[in-house]
Design an enzyme around this catalytic site. Sequence first.
Site, short mmCIF file in Angstrom:
data_model
loop_
_atom_site.label_atom_id
_atom_site.label_comp_id
_atom_site.label_asym_id
_atom_site.label_seq_id
_atom_site.Cartn_x
_atom_site.Cartn_y
_atom_site.Cartn_z
N HIS A 12 -15.02 5.50 3.21
CA HIS A 12 -16.44 5.19 3.11
C HIS A 12 -16.90 5.06 1.66
CE1 HIS A 12 -20.82 6.15 3.14
NE2 HIS A 12 -20.80 5.45 4.26
N CYS A 55 0.80 -1.23 0.00
CA CYS A 55 0.00 0.00 0.00
C CYS A 55 0.84 1.28 0.00
CB CYS A 55 -0.94 0.00 1.20
SG CYS A 55 -2.14 -1.35 1.19
N HIS A 102 -3.34 7.44 4.48
CA HIS A 102 -3.67 6.15 3.86
C HIS A 102 -4.95 5.60 4.47
CE1 HIS A 102 -3.47 2.12 2.39
NE2 HIS A 102 -3.13 1.60 3.56
N ASN A 119 -10.47 0.78 0.77
CA ASN A 119 -9.00 0.80 0.74
C ASN A 119 -8.56 0.37 -0.66
OD1 ASN A 119 -6.26 0.43 1.00
ND2 ASN A 119 -6.36 -0.92 2.77
#
Length: 469
Positions: free
Chosen positions: A372, A168, A343, A376
């Site tokens: 939301h 990530c 992040h 991710n």
Amino acid sequence: MEFLYLLYLVPTLYSCFLIWKMLEERRDRECYILDYQCYKPPNHRMLGTEFCGKLIKRTENLGPSEYRFLLKAIVSSGIGEQTYAPRNIFEGREGAPTLFDGIEEMEEFFNDAIAKLLAKSKVSPSEIDILVVNISMLAAVPSLSSRIINLYKLRHDVKVYNLTGMGCSASLISMDIVKSIFKTQRNKLALLITSESLSPNWYTGSDRSMILANCLFRTGGCAILLTNKRSMKDRALLRLKCLVRTHHGAREEAYGCCVQREDEQGRLGFHLGKTLPKAATRAFVDNLRVMAPKILPVRELLRFLFMSLIKKVNKNNSPKSAITGATKSPLNFRTGVDHFCLHTGGKAVIDGIGLSLDLSEYDLEPARMTLHRFGNTSASSLWYVLSYMEAKKRLKKGDTVFMISFGAGFKCNSCLWEVMKDLGDPNVWDDCIDDYPPESLENPFMKTYGWINEVEDPYTYENIPEFLK
């Protein structure tokens, strides 16, 4: 006398020339973002509550305890009903993905985001000098970077960097590569592509540490156009001021907390270990230790030294976060930072960073709303958060934006941007920005599936929703 005059004049002029040359070279080493474009899949690929229930039901290896765990994880994740998943999940083939599924997912993103970016920035593919692609969990031959070159017919001498396995935090690793190239090569245009391939990586087993990834990760991506051309400075959105990378791979507990592996039944998935919060905290603290002197004013650093001396004398314990165990930083980062781009690793990640840096709900709003709306999206999540700030017209000329990302390895990377002009492009938020923040972020999963907590066998329960029968 004239000879002495010349003797002083020549070294003085030469010194001035060297200073001018040094300043000129420094100006050519800047790293600017000309534009960026996030990816929004079509609406029929949204993961609504009803479809998620069906998706969980058809995962054969789950039992009542796993259902209850999933319900708790989804409800507390901070993710809404408008996130996106790849095509093969909607076709019911998540348990038997093909290589083509992964490549098709990436090509959909390439065709959409890159084309839109080049169109709105009025840059031709033939002008691209550098291509950096980071997609962690899909390696194909030819590489994904080669597919972009073929699709957009980039020049034969384009310099290409194809990264995998960086997790990530890969966006800022790619940014660091571009920054390093810009220091040695003048007048360059770079295209940075960041995304993640979910199609081949859906976990079909029952290991709770690996089920969690299914709840958090969603489809997304971003294409970013960068340059160090002085002639394009007036068109730039952001200027990179500094970037710091921290890697704790030498520590066993940090190295093993985020690992792609097989479970006991041989099913491939992504393991998120219990040592993850501790590893993230340590990496975050070490990263801030290097970054703080670069971005905070001297008065704040002096205040920190004074408070540290008082703390040593009084031996007071700092308050701890119940979520991550992170200690509250004695530094006030808002003295040197206007906006925080975090992040979207999950609600706990956002809460933990917020407590550590003593951030307000206003500071955390962009990350919460992005989680939301889009979930991710791995390495590209930072750019959805930045896009939210821009859509809300928060970013004004001269402001600073602090980006923080975490990734497997374990890594914490951060950077500081300077806003070059007032920004207001809604990007992927164009059709929904007025709806955010909503009155409530309450997750509908609990209302729909809360009955699972009351029974031992969910499928013998008389009040089971009709669409799950």
